[in-house]
Enzyme design. Sequence first.
Site, PDB file in Angstrom:
ATOM      1  CG  HIS A  41       7.396  17.757 -12.992  1.00 44.17           C
ATOM      2  ND1 HIS A  41       7.470  19.007 -12.405  1.00 44.17           N
ATOM      3  CD2 HIS A  41       8.524  17.644 -13.747  1.00 44.17           C
ATOM      4  CE1 HIS A  41       8.565  19.618 -12.801  1.00 44.17           C
ATOM      5  NE2 HIS A  41       9.230  18.811 -13.600  1.00 44.17           N
ATOM      6  CG  HIS A  79      11.585  16.070 -14.834  1.00 43.76           C
ATOM      7  ND1 HIS A  79      11.173  16.933 -15.832  1.00 43.76           N
ATOM      8  CD2 HIS A  79      11.653  14.830 -15.419  1.00 43.76           C
ATOM      9  CE1 HIS A  79      11.006  16.259 -16.966  1.00 43.76           C
ATOM     10  NE2 HIS A  79      11.281  14.983 -16.731  1.00 43.76           N
ATOM     11  CG  ASP A 128      14.541  19.973 -11.647  1.00 38.54           C
ATOM     12  OD1 ASP A 128      14.060  18.912 -12.079  1.00 38.54           O
ATOM     13  OD2 ASP A 128      14.333  21.077 -12.182  1.00 38.54           O
ATOM     14  CG  HIS A 129      10.425  20.275 -10.109  1.00 43.00           C
ATOM     15  ND1 HIS A 129       9.802  21.500 -10.050  1.00 43.00           N
ATOM     16  CD2 HIS A 129      11.220  20.314 -11.206  1.00 43.00           C
ATOM     17  CE1 HIS A 129      10.187  22.249 -11.065  1.00 43.00           C
ATOM     18  NE2 HIS A 129      11.048  21.544 -11.781  1.00 43.00           N
ATOM     19  CG  HIS A 165       7.610  19.493 -18.251  1.00 41.45           C
ATOM     20  ND1 HIS A 165       8.489  20.241 -18.990  1.00 41.45           N
ATOM     21  CD2 HIS A 165       8.362  18.911 -17.269  1.00 41.45           C
ATOM     22  CE1 HIS A 165       9.698  20.133 -18.485  1.00 41.45           C
ATOM     23  NE2 HIS A 165       9.653  19.320 -17.440  1.00 41.45           N
ATOM     24  CG  ASP A 207       9.592  22.435 -14.798  1.00 46.02           C
ATOM     25  OD1 ASP A 207       9.563  23.434 -14.049  1.00 46.02           O
ATOM     26  OD2 ASP A 207      10.525  21.624 -14.831  1.00 46.02           O
ATOM     27  CG  HIS A 252      12.639  25.660 -13.746  1.00 50.48           C
ATOM     28  ND1 HIS A 252      13.022  25.216 -14.988  1.00 50.48           N
ATOM     29  CD2 HIS A 252      12.552  24.556 -12.970  1.00 50.48           C
ATOM     30  CE1 HIS A 252      13.160  23.903 -14.969  1.00 50.48           C
ATOM     31  NE2 HIS A 252      12.872  23.477 -13.745  1.00 50.48           N
TER      32      HIS A 252
END
Length: 311
Positions: free
Chosen positions: A62, A64, A66-67, A142, A214, A272
């Site tokens: 996805h 976000h 941090d990914h 999410h 997530d 995570h």
Amino acid sequence: MDFHVTILGSNSAAPAHDRNQTSQIVTIGRVSVLVDCGEGTQIQFRKFGVKTSRIEYILISHLHGDHYLGLMGILSTFHLNKRTKPLTVFGPKGLDEIITVQLKYGNIKLNYPLNFVLINPKEKTKLIDHKFFEVYSFPTKHRVPCTGFFFAEKPKPRNLRKEMLFKHKLNLEAINNLKAGRDVFDEESGELLFSLEDFTYPPAHRRSYAYSADTIYDPDLIPNFESVDLLYHESTFMESEKERAHETFHSTASQAASIAKQANAKKLLLGHYSVRYKELDGLLLEAQEVFPNTELSIEGKTHILEEWKPY
């Protein structure tokens, strides 16, 4: 054939406590798949000796940061290193635009073919159909469209009983039929010549790994990875922050363990982690109370899925 998962990043929103943001390498045979790509992932490549030439696919769950914020750096480094092997990136809507804009304004024309495949975030979909394995995406719940990934070996041939081969004359066609799981009959009379029960053993176990990205606590995910050998499930918070987990569409360690238990998983990996936790023992203990065979995702550690035979 090798089947293992190496943790490159285990934190959530930001790097902290010597932990990087989410990223993993799944290796099956001589093919590696990069799963998510937090900022600094290519530094982790060097730190942990990842053979980047084996990476043929990148899966982004996805959008976000941090990914995926480490992705452009990796694509650029592959270019600088004169990569020529094709690379396929699977990701959500918008990721292709993000990549294209950065290449455009950096005036970069990659040395290698880069293929982008859009992931459908609403239904289970086969993404990779390799000779030895297959990879599916599945929806998670999410704040933005998000998908998990399920890796499984292709069904394996049955194993021949060598002692029976010495006693009977089998041609290549008969051997191939038996290994494929078919009894062998006489074409004219229909008489059974060689039975699976007498001439073969069951095939080796089909190993599997699930990356549940997530997500809020959601038992509806379970059919996507029931009886999986190794399950990675996000565990951003401890139970004391259960309300916070629900508000942010994340899970607690205990909730991750509950999913693993209900799914009849063989082993659970937590990951995570929120930056609020310098020490992770509390998350591990909460999960192990529900699902004892739980481990922490530790960066640099490789988890090997052992091959075993049911006889």
